[in-house]
Enzyme design. Structure first.
Site, PDB file in Angstrom:
ATOM      1  N   ASP A  61       0.776  -1.243   0.000  1.00 21.32           N
ATOM      2  CA  ASP A  61       0.000   0.000   0.000  1.00 21.32           C
ATOM      3  C   ASP A  61       0.812   1.301   0.000  1.00 21.32           C
ATOM      4  O   ASP A  61       0.416   2.282   0.648  1.00 21.32           O
ATOM      5  CB  ASP A  61      -0.964   0.023   1.194  1.00 21.32           C
ATOM      6  CG  ASP A  61      -1.852  -1.200   1.265  1.00 21.32           C
ATOM      7  OD1 ASP A  61      -1.931  -1.955   0.274  1.00 21.32           O
ATOM      8  OD2 ASP A  61      -2.472  -1.416   2.323  1.00 21.32           O
ATOM      9  N   LYS A 121      -7.120  -4.285  -3.046  1.00 18.62           N
ATOM     10  CA  LYS A 121      -7.752  -4.980  -1.925  1.00 18.62           C
ATOM     11  C   LYS A 121      -8.584  -4.027  -1.094  1.00 18.62           C
ATOM     12  O   LYS A 121      -8.393  -2.812  -1.146  1.00 18.62           O
ATOM     13  CB  LYS A 121      -6.695  -5.666  -1.051  1.00 18.62           C
ATOM     14  CG  LYS A 121      -5.744  -4.709  -0.335  1.00 18.62           C
ATOM     15  CD  LYS A 121      -4.710  -5.470   0.474  1.00 18.62           C
ATOM     16  CE  LYS A 121      -3.749  -4.561   1.191  1.00 18.62           C
ATOM     17  NZ  LYS A 121      -4.332  -3.737   2.262  1.00 18.62           N
ATOM     18  N   CYS A 143      -2.168  -2.315   7.946  1.00 20.36           N
ATOM     19  CA  CYS A 143      -2.050  -3.323   6.887  1.00 20.36           C
ATOM     20  C   CYS A 143      -0.776  -4.156   6.991  1.00 20.36           C
ATOM     21  O   CYS A 143      -0.812  -5.374   6.787  1.00 20.36           O
ATOM     22  CB  CYS A 143      -2.166  -2.662   5.520  1.00 20.36           C
ATOM     23  SG  CYS A 143      -3.806  -1.929   5.248  1.00 20.36           S
TER      24      CYS A 143
END
Length: 180
Positions: free
Chosen positions: A11, A73, A109
């Site tokens: 990310d 995602k 994450c």
């Protein structure tokens, strides 16, 4: 072990990166990891959390990522995304049970991904200096939890030299120059 590892960049996205406490360091250290992975034939995987809202992976990585798969995602943990989970199961079953993880945010994450993967039987390594959060205190808390969960917390140089394994090779010259 380069032959048993893969690299996961979590990310590092256009609208998310500027809010981090150490955005330039994340780009610098992750770029080193990407270059080392390319030189040592370590597969790379990239995740993007809700790219419609947070943008895509930063442009600084585009060349280094090459044709590595990029997975969109919504789950915070990459392991809880069906496509990413299947991808990493294939890596594991194909002889790559080690995953090196860098990215953002450390306490969300990255943490959830590393803990889930460790619990699933992977050797998970989080690269602390290639990982960040908005608040430095969140990174510290994440590192504490990662260690308690059995995740190895390393830095970029540790990752690079462990992937290399030895000096005196053509790869050593090219890759060791990345950390000087």
């Amino acid at each position: 072990d380069a032959g048993k590892s893969s690299l996961l960049i979590v990310d590092v996205q256009e609208r998310l990166l500027p809010a981090m406490s150490a955005p330039d360091q994340v780009v610098e250290k992750s770029s080193i990891l990407l270059a080392a992975a390319k030189a040592l034939d370590v597969p790379v995987t990239v995740s993007e959390q809700y790219p419609q809202g947070l943008g895509h992976t930063v442009a600084a990585f585009k060349g280094a990522i090459g044709n590595a798969p990029v997975f969109e995602k919504l789950a915070f943990s990459c392991w809880r995304d069906d496509a990413l989970k299947a991808h990493f199961i294939r890596h594991h079953d194909g002889g790559r049970p080690q995953v090196i993880i860098a990215g953002i945010e450390a306490h969300v994450c990255v943490l959830q991904t590393a803990v889930d993967m460790a619990q699933a039987g992977f050797a998970a390594y989080v690269v602390a200096d290639a990982t960040s959060s908005r608040a430095p205190s969140s990174v510290e808390l994440a590192v504490d939890r990662l260690r308690l969960a059995g995740v190895q917390v390393i830095n970029t140089e540790m990752a690079v030299f462990e992937l290399l394994g030895r000096a005196g090779t053509p790869a050593f010259k090219a890759v060791s120059a990345l950390v000087r």
